[in-house]
Structures are given as C-alpha cells and as structure tokens.
Design a protein around this motif. Structure first.
Motif, PDB file in Angstrom:
ATOM      1  N   ALA A 135      98.762   5.519  38.819  1.00 23.85           N
ATOM      2  CA  ALA A 135      98.274   6.903  38.881  1.00 23.85           C
ATOM      3  C   ALA A 135      99.140   7.736  39.822  1.00 23.85           C
ATOM      4  CB  ALA A 135      96.825   6.909  39.360  1.00 23.85           C
ATOM      5  N   PHE A 136      99.527   7.139  40.929  1.00 22.54           N
ATOM      6  CA  PHE A 136     100.346   7.819  41.930  1.00 22.54           C
ATOM      7  C   PHE A 136     101.712   8.212  41.335  1.00 22.54           C
ATOM      8  CE2 PHE A 136     102.780   7.637  46.044  1.00 22.54           C
ATOM      9  CZ  PHE A 136     102.122   8.688  46.642  1.00 22.54           C
ATOM     10  N   ILE A 137     102.335   7.266  40.636  1.00 23.06           N
ATOM     11  CA  ILE A 137     103.639   7.534  40.028  1.00 23.06           C
ATOM     12  C   ILE A 137     103.508   8.595  38.934  1.00 23.06           C
ATOM     13  CG2 ILE A 137     105.481   6.516  38.617  1.00 23.06           C
ATOM     14  CD1 ILE A 137     104.908   3.883  40.208  1.00 23.06           C
ATOM     15  N   LEU A 138     102.451   8.469  38.135  1.00 25.12           N
ATOM     16  CA  LEU A 138     102.237   9.438  37.045  1.00 25.12           C
ATOM     17  C   LEU A 138     102.076  10.852  37.579  1.00 25.12           C
ATOM     18  CD1 LEU A 138      99.790   7.731  34.513  1.00 25.12           C
ATOM     19  CD2 LEU A 138     102.099   8.563  34.055  1.00 25.12           C
ATOM     20  N   ILE A 139     101.273  10.986  38.606  1.00 24.78           N
ATOM     21  CA  ILE A 139     100.960  12.322  39.115  1.00 24.78           C
ATOM     22  C   ILE A 139     102.194  12.961  39.779  1.00 24.78           C
ATOM     23  CG2 ILE A 139     100.043  11.756  41.434  1.00 24.78           C
ATOM     24  CD1 ILE A 139      97.805  13.670  40.878  1.00 24.78           C
ATOM     25  N   LEU A 140     102.945  12.165  40.510  1.00 21.75           N
ATOM     26  CA  LEU A 140     104.126  12.710  41.170  1.00 21.75           C
ATOM     27  C   LEU A 140     105.254  12.944  40.162  1.00 21.75           C
ATOM     28  CD1 LEU A 140     104.205  10.788  44.576  1.00 21.75           C
ATOM     29  CD2 LEU A 140     103.100  12.931  44.004  1.00 21.75           C
ATOM     30  N   GLY A 141     105.368  12.044  39.202  1.00 21.93           N
ATOM     31  CA  GLY A 141     106.395  12.195  38.167  1.00 21.93           C
ATOM     32  C   GLY A 141     106.171  13.435  37.328  1.00 21.93           C
ATOM     33  N   THR A 142     104.930  13.644  36.898  1.00 23.34           N
ATOM     34  CA  THR A 142     104.651  14.830  36.082  1.00 23.34           C
ATOM     35  C   THR A 142     104.840  16.103  36.910  1.00 23.34           C
ATOM     36  OG1 THR A 142     102.310  14.551  36.539  1.00 23.34           O
ATOM     37  CG2 THR A 142     103.070  13.796  34.403  1.00 23.34           C
ATOM     38  N   ALA A 143     104.504  16.020  38.204  1.00 25.53           N
ATOM     39  CA  ALA A 143     104.677  17.204  39.063  1.00 25.53           C
ATOM     40  C   ALA A 143     106.144  17.596  39.134  1.00 25.53           C
ATOM     41  CB  ALA A 143     104.129  16.923  40.455  1.00 25.53           C
ATOM     42  N   LEU A 144     106.998  16.615  39.218  1.00 28.84           N
ATOM     43  CA  LEU A 144     108.435  16.881  39.310  1.00 28.84           C
ATOM     44  C   LEU A 144     108.981  17.449  37.997  1.00 28.84           C
ATOM     45  CD1 LEU A 144     110.824  16.440  41.356  1.00 28.84           C
ATOM     46  CD2 LEU A 144     111.282  14.329  40.156  1.00 28.84           C
ATOM     47  N   LEU A 145     108.506  16.906  36.901  1.00 27.38           N
ATOM     48  CA  LEU A 145     109.061  17.287  35.597  1.00 27.38           C
ATOM     49  C   LEU A 145     108.340  18.456  34.935  1.00 27.38           C
ATOM     50  CD1 LEU A 145     109.602  13.712  34.131  1.00 27.38           C
ATOM     51  CD2 LEU A 145     111.341  15.222  35.086  1.00 27.38           C
ATOM     52  N   ALA A 146     107.066  18.635  35.263  1.00 29.86           N
ATOM     53  CA  ALA A 146     106.302  19.655  34.524  1.00 29.86           C
ATOM     54  C   ALA A 146     105.327  20.438  35.400  1.00 29.86           C
ATOM     55  CB  ALA A 146     105.561  18.983  33.374  1.00 29.86           C
ATOM     56  N   GLY A 147     105.404  20.260  36.707  1.00 32.77           N
ATOM     57  CA  GLY A 147     104.494  20.995  37.591  1.00 32.77           C
ATOM     58  C   GLY A 147     103.212  20.230  37.842  1.00 32.77           C
TER      59      GLY A 147
ATOM     60  N   CYS B 150     101.228  27.572  42.752  1.00 33.20           N
ATOM     61  CA  CYS B 150     100.896  27.567  41.315  1.00 33.20           C
ATOM     62  C   CYS B 150     100.395  26.192  40.848  1.00 33.20           C
ATOM     63  CB  CYS B 150     102.135  27.945  40.525  1.00 33.20           C
ATOM     64  SG  CYS B 150     101.914  27.930  38.743  1.00 33.20           S
ATOM     65  N   LEU B 151      99.391  26.244  39.967  1.00 29.68           N
ATOM     66  CA  LEU B 151      98.819  25.018  39.392  1.00 29.68           C
ATOM     67  C   LEU B 151      99.425  24.678  38.031  1.00 29.68           C
ATOM     68  CD1 LEU B 151      94.973  25.677  39.677  1.00 29.68           C
ATOM     69  CD2 LEU B 151      96.294  24.217  41.148  1.00 29.68           C
ATOM     70  N   THR B 152     100.218  25.584  37.491  1.00 29.36           N
ATOM     71  CA  THR B 152     100.702  25.531  36.106  1.00 29.36           C
ATOM     72  C   THR B 152      99.551  25.314  35.115  1.00 29.36           C
ATOM     73  OG1 THR B 152     101.270  23.174  36.269  1.00 29.36           O
ATOM     74  CG2 THR B 152     103.043  24.729  36.660  1.00 29.36           C
ATOM     75  N   CYS B 153      98.465  26.029  35.360  1.00 35.62           N
ATOM     76  CA  CYS B 153      97.314  25.926  34.448  1.00 35.62           C
ATOM     77  C   CYS B 153      97.521  26.758  33.193  1.00 35.62           C
ATOM     78  CB  CYS B 153      96.036  26.363  35.158  1.00 35.62           C
ATOM     79  SG  CYS B 153      95.993  28.125  35.580  1.00 35.62           S
ATOM     80  N   SER B 154      98.526  27.661  33.253  1.00 37.90           N
ATOM     81  CA  SER B 154      98.902  28.528  32.118  1.00 37.90           C
ATOM     82  C   SER B 154      97.875  29.606  31.782  1.00 37.90           C
ATOM     83  CB  SER B 154      99.200  27.710  30.857  1.00 37.90           C
ATOM     84  OG  SER B 154     100.296  26.866  31.078  1.00 37.90           O
ATOM     85  N   GLN B 155      96.927  29.861  32.661  1.00 38.30           N
ATOM     86  CA  GLN B 155      95.964  30.933  32.420  1.00 38.30           C
ATOM     87  C   GLN B 155      96.698  32.282  32.312  1.00 38.30           C
ATOM     88  OE1 GLN B 155      92.570  30.513  31.992  1.00 38.30           O
ATOM     89  NE2 GLN B 155      92.483  32.676  31.484  1.00 38.30           N
TER      90      GLN B 155
ATOM     91  N   LEU C  34     100.428  19.377  36.847  1.00 37.90           N
ATOM     92  CA  LEU C  34      99.559  19.375  35.659  1.00 37.90           C
ATOM     93  C   LEU C  34      98.204  18.750  35.946  1.00 37.90           C
ATOM     94  CD1 LEU C  34     101.954  18.480  32.722  1.00 37.90           C
ATOM     95  CD2 LEU C  34     101.064  20.704  33.381  1.00 37.90           C
ATOM     96  N   PHE C  35      98.186  17.794  36.858  1.00 41.76           N
ATOM     97  CA  PHE C  35      96.899  17.187  37.192  1.00 41.76           C
ATOM     98  C   PHE C  35      95.943  18.265  37.710  1.00 41.76           C
ATOM     99  CE2 PHE C  35      94.016  15.501  40.398  1.00 41.76           C
ATOM    100  CZ  PHE C  35      93.273  14.648  39.603  1.00 41.76           C
ATOM    101  N   CYS C  36      96.453  19.092  38.630  1.00 45.84           N
ATOM    102  CA  CYS C  36      95.615  20.177  39.182  1.00 45.84           C
ATOM    103  C   CYS C  36      95.235  21.173  38.091  1.00 45.84           C
ATOM    104  CB  CYS C  36      96.359  20.933  40.275  1.00 45.84           C
ATOM    105  SG  CYS C  36      96.939  19.925  41.623  1.00 45.84           S
ATOM    106  N   GLY C  37      96.212  21.546  37.302  1.00 51.23           N
ATOM    107  CA  GLY C  37      96.012  22.618  36.325  1.00 51.23           C
ATOM    108  C   GLY C  37      95.192  22.220  35.120  1.00 51.23           C
ATOM    109  N   LYS C  38      95.233  20.936  34.787  1.00 53.45           N
ATOM    110  CA  LYS C  38      94.571  20.517  33.539  1.00 53.45           C
ATOM    111  C   LYS C  38      93.455  19.493  33.720  1.00 53.45           C
ATOM    112  CE  LYS C  38      97.724  22.564  30.835  1.00 53.45           C
ATOM    113  NZ  LYS C  38      97.408  23.853  30.214  1.00 53.45           N
ATOM    114  N   LEU C  39      93.537  18.685  34.765  1.00 48.13           N
ATOM    115  CA  LEU C  39      92.621  17.540  34.813  1.00 48.13           C
ATOM    116  C   LEU C  39      91.709  17.451  36.029  1.00 48.13           C
ATOM    117  CD1 LEU C  39      95.060  14.750  33.539  1.00 48.13           C
ATOM    118  CD2 LEU C  39      93.218  15.810  32.247  1.00 48.13           C
ATOM    119  N   CYS C  40      92.053  18.134  37.105  1.00 48.36           N
ATOM    120  CA  CYS C  40      91.276  17.942  38.330  1.00 48.36           C
ATOM    121  C   CYS C  40      89.880  18.569  38.205  1.00 48.36           C
ATOM    122  CB  CYS C  40      92.005  18.491  39.543  1.00 48.36           C
ATOM    123  SG  CYS C  40      91.079  18.210  41.058  1.00 48.36           S
TER     124      CYS C  40
END
Lengths: 179, 307
Positions: free
Chosen positions: B72-84, B258-263, B86-92
């Motif tokens: 989970a740690f790698i996924l969250i940091l990896g996606t943050a680096l590549l796409a912002g 920014c959360l990159t929630c795309s609102q 996203l955990f905050c913006g879409k899943l939290c």
C-alpha cells in the motif's frame, strides 16, 4: 519600487518560515500533550493468587475525555496461571459496587461475556486476556465528593470444580477530588 | 455547473468505494492481498496505515515491503509521483467524509481558513513535526489520526456503542470533522493543514509534475475566462483567482495543496483545465504579456469580487 518588492518578499519568506516552524512545534507539542495524561489501565495478574489492589485513577485523564466520556474506562488484564498444575477452567466475575457499571470482554476465542466463562482451559504457563469495561454515569465522576469513586473485586473461580482461584481488588479513584 | 454537481456525486461514490476498499468491515484490498499472497490479515485500516509506514521508514524502524502495509505504501507514493495524490482525491474516505459533511452546513457558518493562513508552510511544518516526533520519543501517529477515528465511528455505528475514546481521539475527531470539516469552506481543513500523508503525496506530485510523462492538472490560459468557478469548487482552495497589481485577474495554482480530485476540471465551462500528461501550462500563465511575475503570493480576490 524595487525596495518595496524586496521587503514584501522578505516578509513573505519570513512569514512562511515562522508558520512552518510554529506548525512543526505545534505537532511536537501535540505529541508531548499526549504523554501528560493516562487514560488506559493495564496490569498483569496471577489467576490463582490474591493480587494487590489495582488503582485506576480517572483524575489522570485528559480534559477532553473528562468532559466527553468521564466514566468510561477499559482495564486490560493479562492473567497467567502457575507454572505447574492442572488446566484451569476459569470464570471471572466482578463483585462489589463496580459490578453495576462493568462488563467483561476478552479476545480469547469462546469467551462468554455474559457469564465471564472461558470455554478453553487455561494451561500452566499460559496467559489469558480479559478486559473490564467500566461505564459509570458522568455525575458519579463530576460530582464525587471524595477521591474514591467506586470499588469492586474481580474473582477468579474454577467453574469445573467450583473452587475459588484468586482475586483482584479494583479501586476507582479520581485524584483531583478533595476528600 | 450541472456537470460540476454531477461530478461531486461521482466523486462521493469514489470515496464510498475507497471506504469499502480499505476500511472494516469490508477491507477488500487487505482481503485480496491476504488471499493472493497469504499475508497475515487484520482487515481494518491499520493493516495499511500509511502514516505508520511513513513514520517507521523515516525513524529507521522500517517496514516490511512484502506486506499489506508495504504494498500500500509503495502504491500510494508511486501513484503520487506519477499521477498526483490520487488516494486523497479519489479514495480517502476520511477526507471525503469531512468534505461532504461540510456541504450540509450553510455557507455563512463556514470559515475560509485558507484565506487567512497559507496551508503550505503549516502542512509541511506539521509533516516535519510528525516525522521528527519518533526521534523525540513522542507519539503522534495513532493519537491524532483521522483514519483511525473514521474506523472507530464505523465500529461504534455497528456496535451501537461509542466505545472508549481517548482525549486525543476526541480532539482529533472534533478538529477533523467539526472545526476543520463541517465548519470550514471546502470541508478539507484537516487535509490542507494536518495530514502528513497528503503533504508527502503533494510533494512527490510537485516533483513528478516536472516531467512530461506524468499526469497533472494542466491549464490553457488562452481559454480561461477568469470566471472563478474552479476556485469556488476546489475543496482544498488550491486554485485562486487573484488580482495582479495592474488589476487583471489571473488563476493561481498551488500544486502543494492540490488533491488532483479533478473537481475543477469538471467545473470549468471553457475546458481550460485538464488532467492529463504533458506540459502543465501554469508557467505560461505567469508569462502572459503585461502580467507581473515577481509576486510570490498575489492579493487574493474575495469571492464576491470574483462573482
């Protein structure tokens, strides 16, 4: 104009650094605040002995807890059996004034909370987990006129033989109250 | 605006999905990893606690990478680096809950903290304190965690008993859900000022956004009508319509919040904002002829002025 912009920028940078440092200090202060109160009680008890009284002090709770949940407390106990002997079929029961405000709970599989009975025997050298959940009315805490709030005794018996194993006296106090 | 409202509902469903994914009683993510790799399950939010992962990594305690927490740690940091973030913006679900609770409170009762206090130094100051705490034998991980509080609220709902709350839990819930949630404009004061996981993700996003192949919020300044819809819709106040010294309106963007929630993307009537790969376009906005570049934080226009 140039001087004004430089001053403005210096002010912005200074404010930024000040906010940064204050926030870091605030977070560390929050960590320190966490250590200034005690809101959980845990103890290790001998199931087959008369244990020393366990004193749970509600006066050491933090202010938010005192205001919102003044009478709620969990006492986590680890009970262990003597090194030698037969397996014990343990029943735990609270007696005394605390009985009216307490429920027993355990993470041990097969524990019957309503009767305080452990379905599996406690083997020698092994331990059991037991939690005494207290739920006292707020008035009992807020308007107590002495440090002693309530007390009771946790009694361990062998439900197969009916023999008494050991006891743990529990005293609930509030150190902030004058006697 | 209809599109923005529709997207708000859609985003809400994402947070429900995020809840089902990692919170008990569902914890689908943890259960899937346990089924696939035989990890020892716990099936609640603590199984994948990013805050514990972050704190343990920095303090030298470390985390097992081949575990639910590690993945989970790698996924969250990896996606943050590549796409912002996203955990905050879409899943939290914790952040989502405070945001959606605030929508129930009339605007006149809400405080716009970001108008007065820049979240960036506070957010990163808090993150620094969070990371320093273990070195000083202080514990802030679980004591001030809104993920744990949400899990507690759910458990309390299921058991119909609030259970036993500590002072720090009570304080955190009050700050996260009430003070910086329901009574804060956007409802994401906790996310903006206090969440170290959001901060670290935004930091990684700020680094990642420098590369063309990463996803980011892009801006086409030539399309922007400076209507301020995006700024009004942004729950984090990462977008602001500001007035430059020569009186022109311009859109300012703070990627570190920014959360990159795309609102914002879905609230722009001119399609000036997009979430995709490539050059972000924000620097082009600064370089527009006739606009000053040397103001670190422009004078913020009030919402009434924007309207």
């Amino acid at each position: 104009m140039r001087v004004s912009i430089t001053h403005k920028r210096a002010f912005s940078v200074g404010l930024f650094l000040l906010l940064f440092a204050a926030s870091a200090a605030l977070m560390l202060g929050a960590g320190k605040y966490r250590t200034t109160f005690k809101e959980s009680v845990s103890a290790t008890v001998k199931v087959q002995e008369v244990n020393n009284p366990l004193v749970a002090d509600l006066g050491q709770e933090g202010l938010p807890k005192k205001l919102v949940q003044p009478g709620r407390l969990a006492i986590s106990l680890t009970g262990y059996a003597d090194e030698a002997g037969n397996p014990l079929w343990v029943k735990a029961e609270l007696e005394g004034g605390l009985k009216d405000y307490a429920t027993l709970d355990s993470t041990v599989l097969g524990f019957d909370a309503s009767k305080g009975i452990f379905a599996q025997p406690l083997e020698p050298k092994k331990t059991l987990k037991l939690t005494v959940n207290l739920k006292l009315p707020a008035q009992r805490i807020w308007f107590a006129d002495s440090p002693s709030i309530s007390e009771g005794t946790l009694v361990f018996t062998n439900y197969k033989t009916g023999g008494k194993l050991g006891t743990l006296p529990i005293q609930l106090v509030s150190s902030g109250k004058s006697s | 605006m209809k599109q923005a409202k529709r997207f708000t509902i859609q985003r809400g469903l994402w947070y429900v999905g995020g809840f089902i994914l990692i919170y008990a009683p569902f914890a689908v993510f943890q259960r899937a990893l346990a089924a696939l790799f035989g990890f020892k399950p716990r099936f609640d939010i603590h199984d994948i606690c990013f805050r514990m992962g972050l704190s343990y990594t920095i303090s030298g305690k470390g985390i097992a990478l081949w575990s639910t927490t590690g993945i989970a740690f790698i996924l969250i940091l990896g996606t943050a680096l590549l796409a912002g973030p996203l955990f905050c913006g879409k899943l939290c679900a914790a952040g989502g809950l405070s945001e959606y609770v605030s929508k129930l409170v009339p605007e006149r009762f809400k405080i716009n903290w970001q108008k007065w206090i820049n979240p960036v130094p506070v957010r990163y100051g808090m993150m620094t304190g969070f990371l320093l705490a273990p070195f000083l034998q202080l514990s802030v991980i679980c004591a001030y965690c809104n993920y744990t509080d949400l899990q507690r609220l759910v458990s309390a709902g299921i058991a119909r008993d609030m259970g036993i709350w500590t002072s720090t839990t009570i304080l955190t819930t009050f700050v996260w859900l009430i003070l910086l949630g329901a009574f804060t404009k956007g409802g994401r004061g906790y996310c903006a000022y206090l969440c170290p996981i959001g901060a670290i993700q935004s930091l990684l996003h700020a680094i990642g956004a420098k590369f063309n192949f990463t996803y980011k919020l892009k801006f086409a300044s030539d399309k922007c009508a400076s209507c301020g819809n995006c700024a009004k819709e942004c729950p984090m106040h990462a977008l602001r319509v500001s007035k430059t010294e020569n009186g022109k309106k311009e859109l300012a963007y703070e990627r570190l919040v920014c959360l990159t929630c795309s609102q914002c993307v879905h609230s722009c009537p001119k399609s000036a904002l997009a979430y995709s790969r490539g050059i972000d376009g924000w620097s082009a906005n600064k370089d527009k002829p006739g606009q000053k570049q040397d103001h670190p934080r422009p004078v913020i226009a009030h919402e009434s002025e924007i309207a």
